[in-house]
Design an enzyme around this catalytic site. Structure first.
Site, mmCIF file in Angstrom:
data_model
loop_
_atom_site.group_PDB
_atom_site.id
_atom_site.type_symbol
_atom_site.label_atom_id
_atom_site.label_comp_id
_atom_site.label_asym_id
_atom_site.label_seq_id
_atom_site.Cartn_x
_atom_site.Cartn_y
_atom_site.Cartn_z
ATOM 1 N N GLN A 147 0.853 -1.196 0.000
ATOM 2 C CA GLN A 147 0.000 0.000 0.000
ATOM 3 C C GLN A 147 0.887 1.244 0.000
ATOM 4 O OE1 GLN A 147 -3.430 0.011 2.766
ATOM 5 N NE2 GLN A 147 -2.630 1.938 3.519
ATOM 6 N N SER A 150 1.058 6.372 2.603
ATOM 7 C CA SER A 150 1.672 7.351 3.502
ATOM 8 C C SER A 150 2.909 7.987 2.882
ATOM 9 C CB SER A 150 2.052 6.696 4.831
ATOM 10 O OG SER A 150 0.911 6.267 5.533
ATOM 11 N N SER A 182 4.740 -1.407 4.358
ATOM 12 C CA SER A 182 4.960 -2.793 4.767
ATOM 13 C C SER A 182 5.062 -3.694 3.539
ATOM 14 C CB SER A 182 3.819 -3.275 5.656
ATOM 15 O OG SER A 182 3.711 -2.490 6.818
ATOM 16 N N GLU A 265 -8.971 -1.881 5.544
ATOM 17 C CA GLU A 265 -7.880 -1.849 6.504
ATOM 18 C C GLU A 265 -8.411 -1.848 7.925
ATOM 19 O OE1 GLU A 265 -3.882 0.809 7.092
ATOM 20 O OE2 GLU A 265 -5.765 1.896 6.909
ATOM 21 N N GLU A 392 -6.072 8.819 17.706
ATOM 22 C CA GLU A 392 -6.878 10.045 17.646
ATOM 23 C C GLU A 392 -8.005 9.907 16.633
ATOM 24 O OE1 GLU A 392 -3.043 10.840 19.477
ATOM 25 O OE2 GLU A 392 -3.610 9.878 17.576
#
Length: 419
Positions: A147, A150, A182, A265, A392
């Protein structure tokens, strides 16, 4: 898992699964019966194996997935035209529960990200030729997917991706950097989010592409963790040329593709909890640890142990509720997000509890069984509170969708994606 055997269809499927597993695998030892001082005491959440051992684990994972696929269990919920069985998510849960009783290779390198998140996204958004090219390969174990979301400046605020994709004829040229990726070192393909319209609102100028990882200009660099392993990577994209056929969804419509992936996910991470680490956090194991470290008489520690076990039971009940909802034909609501939040917090609290029992023995390898081995779990706990959505974000989902609190008015970032 007994409650899943409610219909004749489920009973027949369970019998089929057991015949398959009895033919191809041995029964696993009872993990709940582990005794203090016996067997492997590793408490690693992330891998810290040498490269050759990691490569062998990947090879075994691919081989076992191929056996599953050849016997009709490679993609239980998938469409038949791509090698699936077209059965329900309940059948999938039932298979997982039965397979956990057997000693089979760990297929996490294939399943958590590739089969659990990216496969369903390709099915939903890719062009037919690309679905045919990659879905069979993924669910047969021939292709691993990563993926590419990020970035150094786009983590929880995923809409801030800066990797550029510029149209050049029938192709797109990608330039940018991804991070915390990953299994990139093992992957044949990656799902990348890119910025295609810098003038549009940030979540409306994104396009998703499927990137073959052997394309010229793709460079994977390992990120060494403080546990000693390198599960994550940086991925640099330099003038990477991708045909338009590998685009997922509409141009500038990548936010919808991201939603599909992130929803899967959340479900994947939220339902975790098996394996040696979870077994080690059983009441028997932690009680044995306290007795071995002469801390059983510490009433404050015993109270904390009780709190940890109650929270773990509550998380299990929440996952059971999600499964019951699924069996009723209703998509789970925020339960998975809350379960993910609790899962990370439970393991973090347990690791800190163990460190109090062990004291200096958790940071100095004296060779004594069940002591220093916990250090890898303790060092992994910060990541558990980030991966799959930060705490969060999960708390925002809990506040907004369960407690009915108003949404934060000034933000339209990744918390909206994950809700």
């Amino acid at each position: 898992m007994g409650s899943l055997h409610e219909t004749q269809d489920m009973q027949d499927f369970a019998a089929e699964v057991r015949r398959f597993l009895d033919t191809h695998a041995e029964k696993a030892p009872d993990r709940a019966a582990v005794r203090w001082g016996e067997g492997d005491d590793s408490m690693a959440y992330f891998s810290s194996r040498p490269p050759e051992e990691e490569a062998e684990q990947v090879r075994r994972a691919r081989a076992w997935q191929r056996i599953r696929h050849e016997n009709g269990f490679g993609w239980i919920t998938g469409p038949p035209e791509y090698g699936g069985r077209a059965l329900t998510a309940v059948h999938d849960l039932l298979y997982d529960g039965i397979e956990a009783e057997y000693d089979v290779p760990d297929t996490g390198v294939l399943g958590v990200i590739g089969l659990g998140m990216i496969g369903p996204t390709i099915l939903a958004h890719a062009q037919p030729r690309i679905r045919e090219r990659w879905l069979r390969a993924m669910y047969r174990g021939d292709a691993i997917a990563c993926q590419l979301f990020s970035e150094p400046g786009a983590g929880s605020d995923l809409a801030s991706v800066a990797t550029r994709a510029v149209r050049e004829g029938a192709d797109w040229v990608l330039n940018g950097q991804k991070v915390w990726t990953s299994v990139a070192q093992h992957s044949e393909i990656g799902l990348a989010l890119t910025r295609t319209n810098p003038d549009a609102p940030k979540h409306r100028g994104i396009t998703a592409f499927l990137v073959p990882m052997d394309t010229p200009g793709v460079e994977v660099r390992p990120l060494r963790q403080m546990t000693g392993g390198a599960d994550f990577n940086e991925v640099f994209l330099t003038d990477v040329r991708i045909p338009d056929s590998h685009r997922l969804g509409e141009v500038d419509g990548g936010w919808t593709v991201a939603l599909t992936t992130l929803m899967n996910e959340r479900d994947t991470v939220g339902s975790e909890g098996a394996g040696p680490v979870a077994a080690a956090l059983s009441p028997d194991h932690l009680s044995a640890l306290m007795r071995a470290t002469w801390t059983w008489d510490d009433r404050a520690l015993r109270g904390r142990l009780a709190e940890i076990l109650v929270d773990a039971m509550a998380t299990g009940c929440l996952n059971d509720r999600a499964q019951r909802t699924l069996r009723a034909g209703i998509a789970p609501g925020p339960e998975r997000s809350v379960a993910k939040l609790m899962y990370g917090q439970n393991l973090t609290r347990a690791a800190h509890f163990v460190s109090e029992c062990l004291g200096p023995r958790i940071i100095a390898d004296t060779g004594r069984w069940g002591t220093y081995s916990w250090s890898e779990l303790l060092l992994a706990t910060p990541a558990l509170r980030i991966l799959g959505g930060t705490e969060e974000i999960m708390k925002n989902i809990l506040a907004e969708r369960v407690l009915g609190l108003p949404r934060e008015p000034a933000t339209t970032t990744a918390k909206e994606v994950r809700s």
